[in-house]
Write a protein that holds these residues in place. Structure first.
Motif, PDB file in Angstrom:
ATOM      1  N   ILE A   1      62.885  22.917  24.824  1.00  0.00           N
ATOM      2  CA  ILE A   1      63.595  24.144  25.167  1.00  0.00           C
ATOM      3  C   ILE A   1      63.095  25.288  24.280  1.00  0.00           C
ATOM      4  O   ILE A   1      63.185  25.226  23.060  1.00  0.00           O
ATOM      5  CB  ILE A   1      65.116  23.985  24.990  1.00  0.00           C
ATOM      6  CG1 ILE A   1      65.616  22.798  25.829  1.00  0.00           C
ATOM      7  CG2 ILE A   1      65.841  25.265  25.391  1.00  0.00           C
ATOM      8  CD1 ILE A   1      67.060  22.438  25.550  1.00  0.00           C
ATOM      9  N   TRP A   2      62.564  26.300  24.916  1.00  0.00           N
ATOM     10  CA  TRP A   2      62.099  27.493  24.196  1.00  0.00           C
ATOM     11  C   TRP A   2      62.959  28.672  24.635  1.00  0.00           C
ATOM     12  O   TRP A   2      63.182  28.871  25.819  1.00  0.00           O
ATOM     13  CB  TRP A   2      60.642  27.802  24.539  1.00  0.00           C
ATOM     14  CG  TRP A   2      59.660  26.716  24.223  1.00  0.00           C
ATOM     15  CD1 TRP A   2      59.561  25.491  24.818  1.00  0.00           C
ATOM     16  CD2 TRP A   2      58.620  26.770  23.249  1.00  0.00           C
ATOM     17  NE1 TRP A   2      58.531  24.778  24.276  1.00  0.00           N
ATOM     18  CE2 TRP A   2      57.929  25.535  23.307  1.00  0.00           C
ATOM     19  CE3 TRP A   2      58.191  27.729  22.338  1.00  0.00           C
ATOM     20  CZ2 TRP A   2      56.839  25.237  22.501  1.00  0.00           C
ATOM     21  CZ3 TRP A   2      57.113  27.446  21.531  1.00  0.00           C
ATOM     22  CH2 TRP A   2      56.446  26.217  21.603  1.00  0.00           C
ATOM     23  N   GLU A   3      63.427  29.438  23.685  1.00  0.00           N
ATOM     24  CA  GLU A   3      64.212  30.629  24.020  1.00  0.00           C
ATOM     25  C   GLU A   3      63.509  31.878  23.507  1.00  0.00           C
ATOM     26  O   GLU A   3      63.115  31.943  22.346  1.00  0.00           O
ATOM     27  CB  GLU A   3      65.614  30.561  23.405  1.00  0.00           C
ATOM     28  CG  GLU A   3      66.437  31.805  23.725  1.00  0.00           C
ATOM     29  CD  GLU A   3      67.723  31.876  22.908  1.00  0.00           C
ATOM     30  OE1 GLU A   3      68.551  32.743  23.207  1.00  0.00           O
ATOM     31  OE2 GLU A   3      67.875  31.079  21.973  1.00  0.00           O
ATOM     32  N   LEU A   4      63.357  32.847  24.384  1.00  0.00           N
ATOM     33  CA  LEU A   4      62.787  34.129  23.994  1.00  0.00           C
ATOM     34  C   LEU A   4      63.874  35.193  24.088  1.00  0.00           C
ATOM     35  O   LEU A   4      64.275  35.596  25.181  1.00  0.00           O
ATOM     36  CB  LEU A   4      61.603  34.499  24.903  1.00  0.00           C
ATOM     37  CG  LEU A   4      60.978  35.876  24.637  1.00  0.00           C
ATOM     38  CD1 LEU A   4      60.425  35.942  23.226  1.00  0.00           C
ATOM     39  CD2 LEU A   4      59.882  36.168  25.650  1.00  0.00           C
ATOM     40  N   GLY A   5      64.391  35.622  22.941  1.00  0.00           N
ATOM     41  CA  GLY A   5      65.405  36.660  22.917  1.00  0.00           C
ATOM     42  C   GLY A   5      64.753  38.028  22.760  1.00  0.00           C
ATOM     43  O   GLY A   5      63.540  38.171  22.847  1.00  0.00           O
ATOM     44  N   GLY A   6      65.567  39.042  22.550  1.00  0.00           N
ATOM     45  CA  GLY A   6      65.028  40.376  22.314  1.00  0.00           C
ATOM     46  C   GLY A   6      64.697  41.155  23.557  1.00  0.00           C
ATOM     47  O   GLY A   6      63.960  42.143  23.505  1.00  0.00           O
ATOM     48  N   GLY A   7      65.240  40.722  24.717  1.00  0.00           N
ATOM     49  CA  GLY A   7      64.973  41.469  25.940  1.00  0.00           C
ATOM     50  C   GLY A   7      63.499  41.474  26.283  1.00  0.00           C
ATOM     51  O   GLY A   7      62.850  40.438  26.348  1.00  0.00           O
ATOM     52  N   THR A   8      62.942  42.666  26.470  1.00  0.00           N
ATOM     53  CA  THR A   8      61.525  42.800  26.827  1.00  0.00           C
ATOM     54  C   THR A   8      60.663  43.143  25.609  1.00  0.00           C
ATOM     55  O   THR A   8      59.534  43.595  25.761  1.00  0.00           O
ATOM     56  CB  THR A   8      61.362  43.908  27.886  1.00  0.00           C
ATOM     57  OG1 THR A   8      61.866  45.143  27.357  1.00  0.00           O
ATOM     58  CG2 THR A   8      62.129  43.561  29.153  1.00  0.00           C
ATOM     59  N   LEU A   9      61.188  42.887  24.419  1.00  0.00           N
ATOM     60  CA  LEU A   9      60.532  43.349  23.195  1.00  0.00           C
ATOM     61  C   LEU A   9      59.329  42.507  22.775  1.00  0.00           C
ATOM     62  O   LEU A   9      58.389  43.024  22.192  1.00  0.00           O
ATOM     63  CB  LEU A   9      61.555  43.387  22.056  1.00  0.00           C
ATOM     64  CG  LEU A   9      61.122  44.059  20.747  1.00  0.00           C
ATOM     65  CD1 LEU A   9      60.691  45.501  20.993  1.00  0.00           C
ATOM     66  CD2 LEU A   9      62.255  44.025  19.739  1.00  0.00           C
ATOM     67  N   PHE A  10      59.335  41.204  23.093  1.00  0.00           N
ATOM     68  CA  PHE A  10      58.284  40.322  22.575  1.00  0.00           C
ATOM     69  C   PHE A  10      57.557  39.553  23.683  1.00  0.00           C
ATOM     70  O   PHE A  10      57.525  38.315  23.666  1.00  0.00           O
ATOM     71  CB  PHE A  10      58.873  39.332  21.572  1.00  0.00           C
ATOM     72  CG  PHE A  10      59.646  39.975  20.456  1.00  0.00           C
ATOM     73  CD1 PHE A  10      58.991  40.706  19.476  1.00  0.00           C
ATOM     74  CD2 PHE A  10      61.027  39.861  20.390  1.00  0.00           C
ATOM     75  CE1 PHE A  10      59.691  41.307  18.440  1.00  0.00           C
ATOM     76  CE2 PHE A  10      61.745  40.459  19.366  1.00  0.00           C
ATOM     77  CZ  PHE A  10      61.075  41.191  18.381  1.00  0.00           C
ATOM     78  N   PRO A  11      56.972  40.224  24.655  1.00  0.00           N
ATOM     79  CA  PRO A  11      56.311  39.524  25.771  1.00  0.00           C
ATOM     80  C   PRO A  11      55.120  38.678  25.340  1.00  0.00           C
ATOM     81  O   PRO A  11      54.791  37.688  25.999  1.00  0.00           O
ATOM     82  CB  PRO A  11      55.869  40.665  26.697  1.00  0.00           C
ATOM     83  CG  PRO A  11      55.751  41.859  25.797  1.00  0.00           C
ATOM     84  CD  PRO A  11      56.848  41.699  24.792  1.00  0.00           C
TER      85      PRO A  11
END
Length: 300
Positions: free
Chosen positions: A50-60
């Motif tokens: 499970i990978w989670e990318l938070g921060g909205g569109t900040l860290f594509p």
């Protein structure tokens, strides 16, 4: 891979732990899957990374990490995109940005493989058509996402109190985009146990190969639940095959067809979280008292 959260991360982790407790310990061949939320071939039990990318569109740029971890076997990778239904003024911007960024990450990943990247993408597209049905009645107007895509509309508990016309516009637009991309669409709220259960079942299917979700809800006055390939232009209504003289294909085509309608009702505002702060070290969201104290001494 989870993009956005509203406690879906907690559901995924709990689901993973439950699976570890219930998996048979002998004889069976374990599997490894990836939910971005993401899967792989394990040693003893089925494993879901499970990978989670938070921060909205900040860290594509970080989208490439789980793709690289999955290597060439992306058929077991699922992208889970969480959108905020309570804030439609930023919803379309987030949806459009993330879809484009994920496509870019996939192209970059393909170009780094030793095998022919064109063949790699071609194989992904073939699998995508299998998910939605090669004989789908809307095939001419669809552009299935290369890997499984789940779109969650979060904070439904707030969205359900919106004006009826606004709910209709948001629901139809998201249905159209999800259908064109061959994605599963579900509206979700942590505060409604029934929706949590449905989200858990959906993640269990993608993370551990559980039974596919069969129930369908298309009434915009109720929380939507539409599995990939089960919707149609005719059922959605509005801009569809009968009203489009010609349709451009490509990753952004599905987004563009309803973009004008959506943004007319909800002019978009870029989130503050979509812009990197001028000095990240001074971002109050990431305070570290000891480090900040030493930094202040140095700056003085």
């Amino acid at each position: 891979m989870l993009i956005g959260k509203e406690s879906l991360w907690n559901i995924s982790v709990r689901l993973s732990n439950e699976q570890q407790d219930t998996q048979p310990s002998s004889g069976s061949q374990p599997k490894e899957r990836t939910l971005l939320v993401v899967g792989s071939k394990g040693v003893v039990k089925d494993v879901c990374h499970i990978w989670e990318l938070g921060g909205g569109t900040l860290f594509p740029s970080l989208l490439t990490a789980p793709l690289a971890a999955a290597s060439q076997n992306l058929n077991n990778v699922t992208i889970v995109l969480m959108l905020d239904l309570s804030n439609p003024q930023q919803l379309w911007f987030t949806l459009e940005s993330m879809i484009q960024n994920i496509h870019a990450a996939l192209r970059k990943h393909a170009s780094m493989l030793k095998q022919n990247s064109g063949k790699f993408i071609e194989n992904l597209q073939e699998e995508a058509w299998k998910r939605v049905g090669k004989d789908n009645e809307d095939r001419e107007y669809m552009d299935p996402f290369p890997i499984p895509l789940v779109i969650f509309g979060g904070k439904y508990d707030i969205f359900q109190d919106f004006d009826s016309e606004k709910k209709k516009v948001v629901s139809r637009c998201l249905r159209y985009v999800a259908h064109t991309l061959g994605a599963t669409l579900q509206f979700y709220s942590l505060k409604e146990s029934g929706l949590v259960k449905k989200a858990k079942d959906l993640l269990n299917h993608h993370g551990f190969g559980g039974p596919p979700v069969k129930s369908i809800s298309q009434d915009y006055n109720k929380p939507l639940l539409i599995p990939a390939g089960s919707d149609s232009m005719q059922q959605i209504g509005g801009v569809g095959p009968s009203k489009i003289a010609s349709v451009n294909k490509g990753p952004g085509a599905a987004i563009d067809r309803w973009k004008h309608t959506f943004t007319t009702h909800f002019p978009q505002e870029a989130s503050e979280r979509s812009v990197m702060p001028e000095d990240p070290a001074k971002d109050l969201n990431f305070q570290e008292p000891i480090i900040d104290s030493l930094r202040a001494q140095k700056d003085d």
